[in-house]
Write an enzyme that holds these catalytic residues in place. Sequence first.
Site, PDB file in Angstrom:
ATOM      1  N   HIS A 155       2.233   5.560  -0.233  1.00 19.82           N
ATOM      2  CA  HIS A 155       2.597   6.205  -1.496  1.00 19.82           C
ATOM      3  C   HIS A 155       3.691   7.236  -1.245  1.00 19.82           C
ATOM      4  O   HIS A 155       4.710   7.279  -1.951  1.00 19.82           O
ATOM      5  CB  HIS A 155       1.365   6.857  -2.115  1.00 19.82           C
ATOM      6  N   GLU A 156       3.482   8.102  -0.239  1.00 15.32           N
ATOM      7  CA  GLU A 156       4.468   9.139   0.037  1.00 15.32           C
ATOM      8  C   GLU A 156       5.769   8.535   0.545  1.00 15.32           C
ATOM      9  O   GLU A 156       6.865   8.999   0.182  1.00 15.32           O
ATOM     10  CB  GLU A 156       3.911  10.150   1.039  1.00 15.32           C
TER      11      GLU A 156
ATOM     12  N   HIS B 181       7.842   7.354  -2.306  1.00 14.74           N
ATOM     13  CA  HIS B 181       8.566   8.365  -3.077  1.00 14.74           C
ATOM     14  C   HIS B 181      10.024   8.479  -2.644  1.00 14.74           C
ATOM     15  O   HIS B 181      10.869   8.940  -3.423  1.00 14.74           O
ATOM     16  CB  HIS B 181       7.881   9.722  -2.953  1.00 14.74           C
TER      17      HIS B 181
ATOM     18  N   GLU C 119       5.444   8.689 -10.050  1.00 12.57           N
ATOM     19  CA  GLU C 119       4.179   8.547  -9.329  1.00 12.57           C
ATOM     20  C   GLU C 119       3.640   7.126  -9.431  1.00 12.57           C
ATOM     21  O   GLU C 119       3.021   6.620  -8.482  1.00 12.57           O
ATOM     22  CB  GLU C 119       3.152   9.543  -9.864  1.00 12.57           C
TER      23      GLU C 119
ATOM     24  N   ASP D 180       2.715   4.773  -6.409  1.00 12.07           N
ATOM     25  CA  ASP D 180       1.398   4.131  -6.292  1.00 12.07           C
ATOM     26  C   ASP D 180       1.549   2.635  -6.049  1.00 12.07           C
ATOM     27  O   ASP D 180       0.865   2.057  -5.190  1.00 12.07           O
ATOM     28  CB  ASP D 180       0.586   4.355  -7.570  1.00 12.07           C
TER      29      ASP D 180
END
Length: 650
Positions: A498-499, A502, A558, A562
Amino acid sequence: MRNQQFAATPTGGQAAFPVDDSLLTQDLYQAVNGQWEAQATIPGDHSSTGGFMDLVDNIEKTLMHDFDALLAGDLAPANAEMGEFKKFYALARDFKQRDANGAAPLKPLLAKIEQLTSFADLNAHLADFYRAGLPVPIEVGVDPDMKDTSHYALYVDAPSLLLPDKTYYEKDNPAAKQLLPIYTQMATKLLTMVGYSDTDAAKLVDQTKQFDALIAPHVKSSEESADYVKMYNPRPLKDVDAQTDKLDLAAALQDLIHDQPETVILPQPTYFDAIGDLLSDANFPLVKSWMLVRTVTAASGVLSEEFRQVGGTYGRALSGQKEARSQTKSAYRLATNYFDQVVGDYYGRKYFGETAKADVRQMVLKMTGVYQNRLKNNTWLSADTRKKAIVKLQKLTIKVGYPDQIDPLYAKFTVDEHASLFANTQRFDELVNADQFGHWGQPVDRKRWDMSANTVNAYYSPSNNEIVFPAAILQAPFYSLKQSSSTNYGGIGAVMAHEISHAFDNNGAQFDEFGNLHNWWTEADLAHFKDLSKAMITEFDGIPFAGQKVNGKLTVSENIADAGGLSCALEAAKADPDVDLRAFFINWANVWRMKATTEYMQLLLSIDVHAPAKLRADVQVKNLDDFYTTFNVQPGDGMYLAPEKRVKIW
């Protein structure tokens, strides 16, 4: 927030209840968490409960136990900074002395505002007010320049609003009618406790609301702020200064940083287009009242118990929290907030350690390897853009567990045990502000952490092109040696990816490998990516939740992260010879376990860039073909989404 972080904000919980297999094809979240939710009770001093809060509460319980031993002399401070924390924590817990002091510690600060009779007076003290952290109608700060992150820039911004978001001020939003009276009652009571008459207190609060209402049309909503790149609006300082003749910003900056930059960055330029009208002589009484009221409300948590209870009224109404935290918990929160990196260093070294740090770092490297492979095999990126995306991934900085050293700033946090708690916090605030302004002209410190190790979260910083995983999140249900690899991939693996994702969401994708705002895409690739982003907006936009609807634009970054994180973690899990996709998807739903008050859920829908936890669990899996084969999901089932509607980006 200028150097914005895009965080996971996980809300997980260890599965202690059986999965309802009959619901797996209809509602994954309910199948995994329904029995837990039916019996879960939100504590009176919480606005939510669930795995995330369980982890937070467990860490709080552990550290409060340790710090009791520290205060009793049974635990020796690990370093000088921890010794100062001990003194400060003792002051925070001495409510008898705090009650005896009452409002007295705050009054000298209020006197500085009371003495102002005009904008000329405020202008004469403007630099000192910035140093003290007092509320003024123009905020300034030093952060890395978004287009040249090796150097610092001056950011000049609008102040925050009384209500949570600009949209609350719209005529058809009923929330303001419920919340403003609560704020009014709280602020009026606090002012009378400081010593103002009922009449004067009422007038001060009314004028505060008037000025706040004047600000609201000229600032960004949460949805607008979520488009992070649009916060970068450079303007010549002389032009910003010319917008008003009431405050000499250039002179104040000269005093603060001993320089006058040619250019400043305006995250909210519309506010400064209106600043001349806002800062009129006729409005000075409103501005002064606004400064007084905001100072009193901000200080309420570090004064007496009565101030703490009254000062938390509005916040509890916003979140649906039924009661204030206990005195001991509030003292713990206050002390650990001021000494966050010191406490994080203690927690990380005692409860995580160097061995775990190295092990988890290898996990992150493995996930970046999987991500790199996915980028190489991407079918919709051109070769040029794909190559640059891989370079950005390879340049990604990884921080795990806790920093190698405590930030030198905390060595300056020396406690005066003979002064009030408020006086000590005020001095700490001044040190933090001086440290920030002291960055000007210095190289950017890329070793700095923006979360302490005892924080149950993770983040990506586009300006540093880095991902950070504090120690606190690196435990069950996210990660445990006692869990299967598939379970871990459904938890911490998805968070890690997830990070990483980003770096390639609608915001992060506009920054290069050095963290600079710079387009590295071909025109055709960028257009296609924007179309895919729109599909993600559409997938979430308008979904009913907590009596309101999800804002797809607010949550798109986000949701992209995800989706990328979950699909990448799924690929990693499938590479394991002992893969168990049922366990993978069940832990994915499990880590989003959350039960919250209606007020808190509605607040998050208005201001949070994350979709509701239940929807993060349910909607994303519908985009993955493996979910359908794992649980035999068929057309007509609640978890079914037609193939042409499934959003696949990374």
